[in-house]
Design an enzyme around this catalytic site. Sequence first.
Site, PDB file in Angstrom:
ATOM      1  N   VAL A   1      53.596  26.380   8.439  1.00  0.00           N
ATOM      2  CA  VAL A   1      54.672  27.687   8.224  1.00  0.00           C
ATOM      3  C   VAL A   1      55.668  26.907   7.641  1.00  0.00           C
ATOM      4  O   VAL A   1      56.423  27.244   6.741  1.00  0.00           O
ATOM      5  CB  VAL A   1      54.870  28.339   9.589  1.00  0.00           C
ATOM      6  CG1 VAL A   1      55.969  29.210   9.030  1.00  0.00           C
ATOM      7  CG2 VAL A   1      53.645  29.040   9.737  1.00  0.00           C
TER       8      VAL A   1
ATOM      9  N   GLU B   1      40.855  28.971  15.074  1.00  0.00           N
ATOM     10  CA  GLU B   1      41.118  27.692  15.625  1.00  0.00           C
ATOM     11  C   GLU B   1      39.943  27.124  16.102  1.00  0.00           C
ATOM     12  O   GLU B   1      39.046  27.729  16.477  1.00  0.00           O
ATOM     13  CB  GLU B   1      42.204  27.797  16.746  1.00  0.00           C
ATOM     14  CG  GLU B   1      43.485  28.176  16.422  1.00  0.00           C
ATOM     15  CD  GLU B   1      44.385  27.587  15.577  1.00  0.00           C
ATOM     16  OE1 GLU B   1      44.557  26.107  15.413  1.00  0.00           O
ATOM     17  OE2 GLU B   1      45.122  28.249  14.666  1.00  0.00           O
TER      18      GLU B   1
ATOM     19  N   LYS C   1      52.324  39.072  21.169  1.00  0.00           N
ATOM     20  CA  LYS C   1      53.189  39.889  19.943  1.00  0.00           C
ATOM     21  C   LYS C   1      53.382  41.078  20.522  1.00  0.00           C
ATOM     22  O   LYS C   1      54.622  41.662  20.191  1.00  0.00           O
ATOM     23  CB  LYS C   1      52.152  39.901  18.825  1.00  0.00           C
ATOM     24  CG  LYS C   1      51.977  38.605  18.184  1.00  0.00           C
ATOM     25  CD  LYS C   1      50.851  38.641  16.959  1.00  0.00           C
ATOM     26  CE  LYS C   1      50.475  37.290  16.591  1.00  0.00           C
ATOM     27  NZ  LYS C   1      49.170  37.346  15.813  1.00  0.00           N
TER      28      LYS C   1
ATOM     29  N   GLY D   1      49.101  32.977   7.969  1.00  0.00           N
ATOM     30  CA  GLY D   1      48.979  32.135   6.843  1.00  0.00           C
ATOM     31  C   GLY D   1      50.170  31.561   6.417  1.00  0.00           C
ATOM     32  O   GLY D   1      51.382  32.051   6.422  1.00  0.00           O
TER      33      GLY D   1
END
Lengths: 428, 428
Positions: A7, A184, A199, A296
């Site tokens: 990121v 992962e 989240k 992403g």
Amino acid sequence: MIGCGTVGSGVAKLLRDEASRYAARAGRGIELRRVLVRDAAKAKARGLMADELITTDADAFFATDGLDIIVEVAGGRGPVADYVRRALEAGKPVVTANKALLAAEGAELFALARRHGACIAFEASCAGGIPIVTALKFGLMANRIDAMYGILNGTCNYILTEMTQRGIDYDTALSQAQALGFAEADPALDVSGQDAGQKLAVLASLAFGERVAASDVWCFGVDDLNLADIKFGQELGYDIKLLAIGERTDAGLSLRVHPCFINDREPLAQVHGSFNALSVYGHATGHTMYYGRGAGEMPTAGAVVSDILNIAGGWYPVAFESMNLWPDGHEAAEVASSDELKMRFYLRVNALDVPNVMAQITHVLGESGISISAVLQHESAVGQFVPVVILTHEARQGDIRAAADRIEQLDAINSAPVVIRIIDMPQG
Amino acid sequence: MIGCGTVGSGVAKLLRDEASRYAARAGRGIELRRVLVRDAAKAKARGLMADELITTDADAFFATDGLDIIVEVAGGRGPVADYVRRALEAGKPVVTANKALLAAEGAELFALARRHGACIAFEASCAGGIPIVTALKFGLMANRIDAMYGILNGTCNYILTEMTQRGIDYDTALSQAQALGFAEADPALDVSGQDAGQKLAVLASLAFGERVAASDVWCFGVDDLNLADIKFGQELGYDIKLLAIGERTDAGLSLRVHPCFINDREPLAQVHGSFNALSVYGHATGHTMYYGRGAGEMPTAGAVVSDILNIAGGWYPVAFESMNLWPDGHEAAEVASSDELKMRFYLRVNALDVPNVMAQITHVLGESGISISAVLQHESAVGQFVPVVILTHEARQGDIRAAADRIEQLDAINSAPVVIRIIDMPQG
């Protein structure tokens, strides 16, 4: 900027490539002043910024002149949490993509920011590029939010899409996701539902105006889903999704992540592959849905940079100070007991195909006050274990659990019943 | 508040029923101080506010003490535009749901607001309850927006959904929409695409950072769509939608509203009935989509009240002043010529089923440099006019128009070819 992985690299690229556009939009230039990393050689090898901007020394980092905004894209807790606290204590606005940190310590960090005249922006922490934090905070502000249903983990949605559309099993789909870089090497945080649960904790605080921690969210993953159940569901008109659910109920706030069957005509059923989406039901606006890439490099970096520009433009700190939207201003959520929740259920029982077994199963359900809406059993040779699929009408989850335990004890049953929740979204 | 029709009534209800929630969120109480209407008796009969708040006298309205925000939900231009100007000239923030006004005079009104230290908030002007204005302005700020595709008129989408799913013809579907209250008695503004075109003008200004007026948008409606073409499309894997399209092209900004065939697996193809949605493609974030109710009393009122709260909370005026997002700061858009646009096309030709007719048609297409990707002709008795459906590869729209004119001149053809555009959305 703290961290320069996937990121962080995206953020550096955007700030480098779009400098003039961003300066025009925000009314001031945005410049990367210092980057704190654990491995300087690795960061330098990326070639995204001058070597002298990169440091491994937190004191040197915080002593840098002209740090107006601290961007945290390292992830995790531990030292990173300390860095965020240090930035806030210095009165600096913080942009963070760190859902684990916010889900665990959000209320404390927001309060700390307020005490020091700082602010926290966190669009990138939930569903990557989809601006759902902005939508919940500002766009839907006139609403009392009654429910939300999210596909918030792209790895799980990719796995379930592959199982559904290609008929491959869980292990094969997971291997594919790993090969494609979605999952992962240790996929536990994703497939257990914990990532979606973090989240949900962040989004539920905003949506419901109650303080929610990750530990308030009950999580159940996708890792023991069986292809057979996905196929039976399709036959009955349902698609399987891992949903993060927040609902106001009579028993309190229901907060949970689990695999669900949803009607295959629901907009959320059309969310395929690694895409994310969140359906929100507000009392004025009704149903809205937000769809896009939840992870992403560039989608997540785009959300981070939007936060940077909104702080640089001066309005976000005003909103943070004046609007009572943040978890530190809320009471702790009253969380509903999972036994008290009512919904419909899919049950699959492996039953010996002998006379009377169906009567025994339905007798147990009847005694538990659970009524049946559909039964599916395909023809088979007599005397074998065959799957019997039962859909119930709305029932208490506690009653279903008790009935499943009793069914497992029946002589004609050779394993624990499979139970999958059916979610009927509000209509309208 | 100026106007007290459907949306205005919804605003009054929300402000009455949610007063304490809103005061907590915005940090100050929100009170309806005066309502300017044309027909006071009608407004009083609604019983939503004290009679003495209602006036038909604009001077009395503007002389009212304590008007901090002017909410314009009357719609249309003429005197309403004058009221908006009067409010802005007095330095008052304006919340408006008026797409027609913004599409025609937006740039001037934004400049006027700026000169007088006022601001304009307009979430409700496009797609009702869906917070797409907020998403475009703030959530996606890090992006260069490359394209957007919107279903922005619920009446048209309802009609096309009914034609597609129930196989009823246009006139029947329109009558149903009128009976259900979706369509006006005079549906021309909706079915001609003009309503969607006005919304596209407002959204395109924000998304592309260029000044766009309604007159820049090329509109083509749904009113002459034939059920036969919808069925042929379905057979070929396409659904019909009226899309409002903004795309950056080599020839400039393409801005248009027209019926399209889209792949039936696209998320936009799943938007049914009176729902709206907007798909946005940003260079960092990729594809995001926003879905919800584009009209109706409470969804639209919810958007108006969100704007009110965001102004009352103090941040929106800061954003309006500091962020360079508004049409008055932009250059006029360079709009692409519609002849130069390239896309795929669906052609239906009513051809006499005689030898050689297919050769004649394909010869014309070949001479125009248009290549064919699929042909569909069902069996029929020889010597009758039968529909021949041709899908092309990507072609210049000007070439298709010229070829269609030549095909119409062929002896074996009895009417102008039907041309429907096929929209292939960006992948990824």
